[in-house]
Design an enzyme around this catalytic site. Structure first.
Site, PDB file in Angstrom:
ATOM      1  CD  GLU A 254      -2.987  -1.045   2.259  1.00 37.47           C
ATOM      2  OE1 GLU A 254      -2.726  -0.420   3.297  1.00 37.47           O
ATOM      3  OE2 GLU A 254      -4.072  -1.621   2.077  1.00 37.47           O
TER       4      GLU A 254
ATOM      5  CD  GLU B 126      -3.976  -6.287   2.851  1.00 34.31           C
ATOM      6  OE1 GLU B 126      -4.663  -5.603   3.637  1.00 34.31           O
ATOM      7  OE2 GLU B 126      -2.759  -6.109   2.681  1.00 34.31           O
TER       8      GLU B 126
ATOM      9  CD  GLU C  81      -2.886  -4.280  11.055  1.00 30.87           C
ATOM     10  OE1 GLU C  81      -3.690  -3.444  10.617  1.00 30.87           O
ATOM     11  OE2 GLU C  81      -2.215  -5.034  10.342  1.00 30.87           O
TER      12      GLU C  81
ATOM     13  CG  HIS D  14      -7.561  -6.774  10.978  1.00 30.78           C
ATOM     14  ND1 HIS D  14      -8.071  -5.602  10.476  1.00 30.78           N
ATOM     15  CD2 HIS D  14      -7.648  -7.673   9.986  1.00 30.78           C
ATOM     16  CE1 HIS D  14      -8.436  -5.785   9.225  1.00 30.78           C
ATOM     17  NE2 HIS D  14      -8.194  -7.043   8.898  1.00 30.78           N
TER      18      HIS D  14
HETATM   19  C1  GAL Z   1      -4.265  -3.081   5.101  1.00 28.26           C
HETATM   20  C2  GAL Z   1      -2.792  -3.451   5.166  1.00 28.26           C
HETATM   21  C3  GAL Z   1      -2.575  -4.733   5.947  1.00 28.26           C
HETATM   22  C4  GAL Z   1      -3.314  -4.679   7.255  1.00 28.26           C
HETATM   23  C5  GAL Z   1      -4.773  -4.440   6.959  1.00 28.26           C
HETATM   24  C6  GAL Z   1      -5.673  -4.507   8.144  1.00 28.26           C
HETATM   25  O1  GAL Z   1      -4.470  -1.777   4.723  1.00 28.26           O
HETATM   26  O2  GAL Z   1      -2.261  -3.615   3.884  1.00 28.26           O
HETATM   27  O3  GAL Z   1      -1.197  -4.921   6.149  1.00 28.26           O
HETATM   28  O4  GAL Z   1      -2.769  -3.682   8.038  1.00 28.26           O
HETATM   29  O5  GAL Z   1      -4.898  -3.184   6.345  1.00 28.26           O
HETATM   30  O6  GAL Z   1      -5.619  -3.404   8.955  1.00 28.26           O
END
Ligand code: GAL
Length: 698
Positions: free
Chosen positions: A156, A315, A363, A366
């Protein structure tokens, strides 16, 4: 329509995602369990190494890839392929300590400290060199691994750096852009105003927070420079793989429609594109359908970067996000539907962030396929496994593409120019939202619309919509004229063609660069309304549209007036016009109205081009993918009620039943994918037949 299968060795859609086994190297039991669970969930691909630099190179010059090799081998033995990332998104602490230039500087010019990720100075020669070394090692060690599918550059990427080196590179970039002639820069940026003239390129500064922020040309050029510098950095990474592993494709993961990087410039360097999608599911400001319409728009933005082939959903979360104001769970069934949406829009993958939840670290809360609970016996795991099954039922569709005959013209420069420009209303310009809501009207009626540059080849499209095209790129005006002359229907709105690529206003009437002839109007005034102000546009048949935010006062030349203002000092003045030009028509909508109200106009344009709109039940989304074998029609129900759709004849692939006799009932959050096969050797399916211009007709 020829197929473009991205990974023939996989034979279908990719399913899996970011796997970060580096955290569990001291837990071989967990790594073994991961393999078992991946098989159970129908995972055939993982992304490795996104943040693994310090694991590869724990201290400068000492490398260790054995752990990764062991994992890749085991995965491959189980039929699981690898997308291997370059680790440049996560600087090792030793690197930033030894090479402070690797870390970016903020807008105040102050160098940031080590920490976070993608905290990179794109110009740093030391950082570039270190990245090249680790990339070379990766290419040498894994480039011929049979499990390797794809290189994934960093993570990103985006963001500005204001360090002295970036400032110097900015000046060098400007000197090239203005051919070494500071006079050219001064003229392009109109620096005589406020006495801002430069006598040498060395005097030009980036827009520091305590420095120069009053030259519009400089502000937009700084954004372009940042894109150029990031892409230049990415090219140094890609060069390593091009040289050593030309057979392995390369991608980057983008973020929806980020303002930070012009994705079109980056996409040119990539074999295929991918993105990370994190919608705010079930929020309290809109329906789920609306949230997902926005997500479909982002899918279209990414797909349109390389519309001739599928892209990847790199993702998404299998359950919740983290760190937002609210992190709500997807309701049962919604995960599968969101994954089907990605496929319907043209993605050949469903990949997650991430496979297993981390115990600690940023995270840790998450969502992941495997929870801290650690078992397959969770709702999330079951829903992910269901996605695995669903994708394998659809595997024939991998490699097919969508086909859009309508396009929205959107440019990153235009977005930057509008954001930075001191005009109109600070709060109400809302360029992206404006584009999205217009795009959504076509989406609501099942009309596929790509999102392309105003300079793109438009010959494959019949309708082009250009909302708020304030800044014209050098080739835009000629491109639009060509499009309409050849029979295209073009619609532009208020705030079209005010400035050129340097933010210089056009003289002699907006829209400039000759576009006032194309539209047959000149915009003489722009009225910015306060939030509670309203006007109306009245049409001959008595229909009225409500105007808010913006209204332009037009001077009409050759255009036919379709609708006039009903109020205010411009009452009776033209508000919607149409100018026949060559074989096509150039429409102009001089005021902001709700796109739903404009549907009658869009329908007329579609009708004139022979593009059918669909009557879809409320909350149902439709897309079509095409391949040699036939068409795949996707129907997605974003509501908690059943919905009936007319699918036409074919085989519904999720159930294996035949469709066509009567309506097909979609369950709450249900979906149908209907394959209508092209008769073998026989006449092609009439719905995908092409007319003399090569356009598909239904
Ligand atoms: C994305 C990132 C991942 C992870 C995900 C969840 O933007 O590429 O590495 O951080 O968010 O937060």
């Amino acid at each position: 329509m020829e197929k473009n299968v991205l990974f023939p060795q996989v034979g279908g859609f990719l399913h899996g995602g970011d796997y970060n086994p580096d955290q569990w190297l001291d837990r071989p039991d967990i790594l073994e369990e991961d393999l078992r669970l991946m098989k159970k969930a129908g995972v055939n691909c993982v992304t490795l190494g996104v943040f693994s630099w310090v694991m590869y190179e724990p201290e400068e010059g000492r490398f260790n890839f054995d752990w990764l090799a062991g994992i890749m081998d085991r995965l491959y033995a189980e039929g699981i392929y690898t997308i291997l990332a370059t680790p440049s998104a996560a600087h090792p602490a030793w690197l930033d300590a030894a090479y402070p230039s690797a870390v970016r500087a903020g807008r105040d010019g102050r160098r940031c400290r080590h920490g976070g990720r993608v905290n990179t100075c794109w110009s740093s020669p030391e950082f570039r060199e270190k990245v090249k070394i680790v990339d070379r090692k990766l290419a040498e060690r894994f480039g011929s691994h049979p499990g390797l599918l794809l290189w994934h550059i960093a993570n990103e990427l985006g963001g500005e750096c204001f360090c002295p080196l970036c400032a110097r590179r900015f000046r060098e970039y400007l000197a090239r852009r203005f051919e070494g002639d500071i006079g050219k820069l001064n003229r392009a940026w109109w620096t005589t105003f406020w006495g801002h003239c430069y006598s040498d390129f060395s005097q030009v500064e980036p827009p520091y927070s305590d420095g120069e922020s009053s030259i519009p040309g400089l502000l937009v050029e700084w954004k372009r420079f940042t894109t150029w510098n990031i892409v230049d950095f990415v090219k140094t990474e890609i060069a390593v793989f091009k040289e050593r592993t030309p057979q392995i494709p390369v991608t980057m993961n983008f973020m929806s429609f980020s303002e930070k990087l012009d994705y079109r410039a980056a996409a040119k360097e990539l074999s295929l594109v991918s993105w990370d999608s994190y919608p705010a599911f079930h929020n309290d400001r809109e329906t789920l359908y609306d949230t997902m319409a926005e997500t479909a728009f982002y899918h279209a933005v990414i797909r349109s970067l390389k519309p001739e082939k599928p892209y990847l959903l790199m993702e998404c979360t299998p359950s919740v996000v983290h760190g937002m104001s609210y992190n709500k769970q997807k309701r049962p069934g919604v995960h599968r539907l969101a994954c089907l949406q990605a496929v319907a829009c043209g993605s050949d993958s469903v990949l997650y962030f991430q496979w297993r939840k981390n115990r600690g670290g940023c995270e840790q809360h998450h969502g992941a396929v495997v929870d801290h609970l650690g078992t397959a016996d969770t709702r999330i795991f079951r829903e992910v496994s269901q996605v695995g099954e669903t994708l394998s039922r659809l595997s024939r569709a991998a490699g097919t593409v969508t086909c859009a005959r309508t396009a929205m013209l959107v440019d990153w420069d235009n977005r930057w120019a509008l954001n930075e420009g001191h005009l109109a209303g600070k709060e109400t310009k809302e360029y992206v939202r404006t584009c999205m809501t217009i795009w959504k009207e076509f989406f609501r009626h099942g009309v596929e619309m790509n999102v392309v540059s105003s300079e793109a080849d438009l010959s494959g499209y019949r309708i082009a919509v250009a909302p708020m095209m304030y800044m014209l790129r050098p080739g835009t005006a000629a491109n639009l004229k060509r499009f309409v002359e050849n029979g295209g229907q073009l619609l532009a709105t208020y705030m079209t063609g005010y400035v050129d690529e340097h933010q210089l206003c056009y003289l002699g009437g907006f829209p400039g660069d000759g576009l006032s002839q194309l539209f047959g109007v000149i915009s003489e005034e722009l009225d910015t309304l306060y939030p509670s102000d309203r006007n109306r546009i009245r049409f001959e048949d008595g229909t009225e549209w409500e105007v808010f935010d913006y209204a332009e006062v037009l001077r009409v030349g050759t255009a036919e007036v379709q609708g006039v203002y009903a109020e205010d000092y411009y009452k009776g003045g033209a508000a919607v016009t149409c100018n026949p030009f060559g074989k096509g028509k150039a429409w102009y909508a001089a005021a902001r109205v709700a796109p739903e109200e404009m549907w009658t106009l869009f329908e007329k344009m579609l009708g004139e081009c022979g593009i059918p709109a669909r009557r879809l039940p409320q909350g149902v989304e439709y897309h079509q993918r095409l391949g040699e074998e036939g068409t795949y029609d996707f129907y997605l129900n974003w509501t908690t009620e059943p919905r009936a759709v007319e699918t036409g004849p074919g085989r519904e692939l999720l159930t294996g039943r035949s469709a066509g006799e009567g309506a097909w009932e979609l369950e709450p959050y249900g979906a149908a994918v209907v394959l209508r096969e092209t008769p073998r050797g026989g006449a092609p399916d009439p719905r995908i037949a092409t007319d003399a211009n090569g356009w598909k007709q239904e």
